[in-house]
Design a protein around this motif. Structure first.
Motif, mmCIF file in Angstrom:
data_model
loop_
_atom_site.group_PDB
_atom_site.id
_atom_site.type_symbol
_atom_site.label_atom_id
_atom_site.label_comp_id
_atom_site.label_asym_id
_atom_site.label_seq_id
_atom_site.Cartn_x
_atom_site.Cartn_y
_atom_site.Cartn_z
ATOM 1 N N ALA A 197 0.835 -1.207 0.000
ATOM 2 C CA ALA A 197 0.000 0.000 0.000
ATOM 3 C C ALA A 197 0.868 1.255 0.000
ATOM 4 N N ASP A 198 1.955 1.215 0.770
ATOM 5 C CA ASP A 198 2.870 2.346 0.834
ATOM 6 C C ASP A 198 3.516 2.587 -0.536
ATOM 7 N N ALA A 199 3.895 1.496 -1.210
ATOM 8 C CA ALA A 199 4.474 1.619 -2.552
ATOM 9 C C ALA A 199 3.447 2.187 -3.537
ATOM 10 N N CYS A 200 2.198 1.771 -3.402
ATOM 11 C CA CYS A 200 1.142 2.273 -4.305
ATOM 12 C C CYS A 200 0.959 3.783 -4.136
ATOM 13 N N VAL A 201 0.919 4.235 -2.889
ATOM 14 C CA VAL A 201 0.746 5.675 -2.636
ATOM 15 C C VAL A 201 1.968 6.442 -3.152
ATOM 16 N N HIS A 202 3.156 5.871 -2.943
ATOM 17 C CA HIS A 202 4.390 6.482 -3.452
ATOM 18 C C HIS A 202 4.332 6.612 -4.983
ATOM 19 N N LEU A 203 3.933 5.554 -5.658
ATOM 20 C CA LEU A 203 3.877 5.595 -7.131
ATOM 21 C C LEU A 203 2.789 6.554 -7.603
ATOM 22 N N MET A 204 1.674 6.554 -6.888
ATOM 23 C CA MET A 204 0.583 7.473 -7.244
ATOM 24 C C MET A 204 1.078 8.921 -7.198
ATOM 25 N N LYS A 205 1.951 9.209 -6.229
ATOM 26 C CA LYS A 205 2.440 10.589 -6.068
ATOM 27 C C LYS A 205 3.567 10.928 -7.031
ATOM 28 N N THR A 206 4.409 9.926 -7.349
ATOM 29 C CA THR A 206 5.675 10.274 -8.009
ATOM 30 C C THR A 206 5.871 9.703 -9.407
ATOM 31 N N HIS A 207 5.068 8.696 -9.788
ATOM 32 C CA HIS A 207 5.372 7.973 -11.026
ATOM 33 C C HIS A 207 4.311 8.260 -12.084
#
Ligand code: GDP
Length: 309
Positions: free
Chosen positions: A210-220
């Motif tokens: 979930a943390d990776a998903c939020v990170h990707l949503m913000k940055t990728h």
């Protein structure tokens, strides 16, 4: 947020709580996501800034084999309706989630993202896999044709709270936790693991996912998909030992060789995700310990939302 009741979706909802974001979820009563009109109406009504597409029909090898039409049709409809609806309504960002079963059965390991569509799929779950590959391509097509900022993430084997602990239909991690716990309670001399114990599998705690998903949503913001994994694998025997240590079961480990080993190794490359600046935070031992606590607190006879793959 579509798919908020599953293991991944509920972890993303928990993770978003710390972002101060307002989370709107689509429950079955709000919209049958296989229904285009109902799905579009829900997106028009809620007008989200961003959509996590974690809704899917999921299940193990037996379910895929018994309901191939449902696995292909339901998943194609859900993703097509949400992705098209999000484009129509002008959603700023969308993240589509799949699983590692999108890759060819004999892809070189660790599996890099560019292995997609280079070989034949594992036949037992190709219905689900074909739908998930279509979802990645939908995101890319809407990006290419319409400039939509839609991305895809493909998680590895996940474990965590809300997993399926039913021994007949679960994946290996919850099965081992339950078996070790029950053997400890009953004072059994041994627990039985399926197969030889030599296959290697990769695991990621769902909160890390979930943390990776939020990170990707913000940055990728790129076409193509990103593997979401730990980049490390472990043999089933070593995993069994780790689970027994965490649970406090001190008996023997017995192998049931009448059960299948499955594929010898399934490890995804985590290089692309690491290059975005994200790394997992929950080690395997710590993660298993926290899931064991969750299991104890919830005493589950629970069929949850584990993603097959
Ligand atoms: P897979 O990754 O698609 O093969 O799915 P599983 O998580 O079901 O199985 C992973 C590996 O764990 C296989 O080699 C299984 O034979 C092995 N395994 C050992 N004990 C168990 C068990 O009790 N349940 C399950 N599901 N797998 C087990």
């Amino acid at each position: 947020m579509a798919g908020h009741r599953g293991m991944v979706g509920s972890a993303i909802v928990r993770r978003l709580a710390s972002e101060g974001a307002e989370v709107v979820t689509a429950s079955r009563a709000d919209a049958d996501l296989r229904d285009q009109a109902a799905t579009t109406a829900w997106i028009e009504k809620t007008r989200p800034d961003a959509v996590f597409l974690a809704a899917a029909k999921v299940g193990g090898i037996l379910a895929n084999d018994t309901y191939p039409a449902d696995f292909l049709y339901d998943n194609l409809m859900i993703e097509a309706n949400i992705i098209h609806g999000a484009h129509k309504v002008g959603v700023e960002k969308l993240m589509f989630l799949g699983s590692s079963c999108i890759y060819p059965k004999f892809a070189p390991q660790p599996i890099t993202e560019d292995a997609l569509l280079t070989g034949a799929l594992e036949p037992t779950n190709e219905w689900y896999a074909i739908a998930k590959i279509a979802g990645i391509k939908l995101c890319d097509a809407y990006r290419k044709q319409h400039g939509a900022n839609f991305i895809s993430g493909m998680p590895t084997n996940l474990y965590g709270p809300g997993d399926n602990f039913d021994l007949n239909s679960s994946h290996v991690m919850p099965a081992l936790i339950r078996k070790a716990h029950e053997a400890k309670l009953s004072g059994a001399p041994s627990i039985t693991v399926w197969g030889t114990g030599t296959p290697r599998r990769e695991f990621l705690h769902v909160d890390d996912c979930a943390d990776a998903c939020v990170h990707l949503m913000k940055t990728h913001s790129e076409a193509g998909h990103v593997n979401i994994g730990s980049g490390e694998d472990i043999t089933i025997l070593d995993l069994t030992k780790l689970v027994c240590d965490v649970v406090g079961f001190k008996g023997e480990i017995v192998h049931d060789l009448s059960k299948p080993d499955g594929t010898p190794r399934k490890l995804m490359s985590a290089d692309k995700l690491r290059a975005t600046g994200w790394a997992p935070k929950i080690g395997l031992e710590e993660g298993v310990a926290s899931v064991y606590q969750w299991f104890l607190a919830n005493k589950v006879e629970h069929v949850g939302g584990a993603v097959h793959g």
